[in-house]
Design a protein around this motif. Structure first.
Motif, short mmCIF file in Angstrom:
data_model
loop_
_atom_site.label_atom_id
_atom_site.label_comp_id
_atom_site.label_asym_id
_atom_site.label_seq_id
_atom_site.Cartn_x
_atom_site.Cartn_y
_atom_site.Cartn_z
N ARG A 10 0.82 -1.21 0.00
CA ARG A 10 0.00 0.00 0.00
C ARG A 10 0.86 1.26 0.00
O ARG A 10 1.86 1.33 0.67
CB ARG A 10 -0.89 -0.01 1.25
N TYR A 11 0.48 2.22 -0.81
CA TYR A 11 1.16 3.52 -0.84
C TYR A 11 0.17 4.59 -1.25
O TYR A 11 -0.91 4.29 -1.75
CB TYR A 11 2.36 3.51 -1.81
N SER A 12 0.51 5.84 -1.01
CA SER A 12 -0.37 6.95 -1.35
C SER A 12 -0.26 7.28 -2.83
O SER A 12 0.83 7.55 -3.33
CB SER A 12 -0.01 8.19 -0.53
N THR A 13 -1.40 7.27 -3.49
CA THR A 13 -1.48 7.58 -4.91
C THR A 13 -2.00 9.00 -5.07
O THR A 13 -3.00 9.36 -4.45
CB THR A 13 -2.43 6.61 -5.63
N ARG A 14 -1.35 9.78 -5.89
CA ARG A 14 -1.79 11.16 -6.13
C ARG A 14 -2.06 11.41 -7.62
O ARG A 14 -1.97 12.53 -8.10
CB ARG A 14 -0.74 12.14 -5.61
N ILE A 104 -8.67 1.03 3.87
CA ILE A 104 -7.61 1.32 2.91
C ILE A 104 -6.78 0.06 2.60
O ILE A 104 -6.34 -0.15 1.48
CB ILE A 104 -6.76 2.51 3.41
N ASN A 113 -5.92 1.56 -5.68
CA ASN A 113 -4.97 2.52 -5.12
C ASN A 113 -5.72 3.44 -4.16
O ASN A 113 -6.94 3.54 -4.21
CB ASN A 113 -4.33 3.34 -6.24
N SER A 114 -4.96 4.13 -3.31
CA SER A 114 -5.62 4.95 -2.30
C SER A 114 -4.76 6.14 -1.87
O SER A 114 -3.54 6.15 -2.08
CB SER A 114 -5.95 4.11 -1.07
N ILE A 115 -5.44 7.10 -1.27
CA ILE A 115 -4.77 8.24 -0.63
C ILE A 115 -5.56 8.54 0.64
O ILE A 115 -6.78 8.57 0.63
CB ILE A 115 -4.70 9.48 -1.56
N TRP A 116 -4.84 8.73 1.72
CA TRP A 116 -5.43 9.11 3.02
C TRP A 116 -5.25 10.61 3.11
O TRP A 116 -4.13 11.11 3.12
CB TRP A 116 -4.69 8.40 4.13
#
Length: 172
Positions: A10-14, A104, A113-116
């Motif tokens: 898992r990582y933050s996708t922008r 998430i 994909n995800s972003i917090w």
């Protein structure tokens, strides 16, 4: 996949693309939040699902989900949360964050994909989405598909502090 493998994946996708998240995946993400532990099992989480173009436009007034086609505003209802007797500590924000973490990680397991997002205007969320009194937006989760190259799970070897810097045994 084992849990550590999932957590490292898992990582933050922008940079999300326009592909919509399938309803079955949305429901699995919500179920992951539903089964998350909360203090005294009071379940103070209130989750606002935003997936329409109109809803996402309203959300943009408060914060950035980087083009995600699905967003969850994870809220806490303070009238249902457990308060610690010794000092009155309200666990609503903690509970909502545990729920968001489950969601998430489920999204990651489903290939999404995800972003917090923590940087948002809570007053705008409350007004745009008619949140009732006592319900506080805690975080926003942007969920969707990305065309960007996936980050390597090995990045944690250099981007995270070693345990020796963050863990103490028996005393500080």
């Amino acid at each position: 996949m084992d849990f550590i493998e999932l957590a490292k994946k898992r990582y933050s996708t922008r940079n999300f693309n326009n592909k919509k998240v399938e309803q079955v995946k949305l429901e699995k993400i919500l179920e992951a939040g539903r089964v998350a532990p909360t203090a005294a099992n009071l379940q103070p989480q209130r989750i606002l699902v935003i997936k329409t173009e109109a809803g996402l436009e309203k959300l943009k007034k408060a914060g950035n989900v980087y083009g995600a086609q699905l967003a969850f505003v994870v809220c806490a209802d303070h009238s249902f949360s457990w308060k610690r007797a010794f000092d009155g500590k309200d666990t609503a924000e903690i509970d909502a964050s545990i729920v968001a973490t489950h969601m998430i990680l489920e999204a990651t397991d489903l290939g999404l994909n995800s972003i917090w997002v923590g940087y948002f205007k809570p007053d705008v969320i409350k007004a745009e989405f008619a949140l009732p009194e006592g319900v506080e937006p805690i975080n926003i989760l942007g969920i969707g598909y990305s065309d960007e190259e996936r980050k390597s799970p090995d990045r944690h070897n250099t981007e995270r502090k070693p345990l020796t810097e963050t863990v103490r045994y028996e005393t500080f």
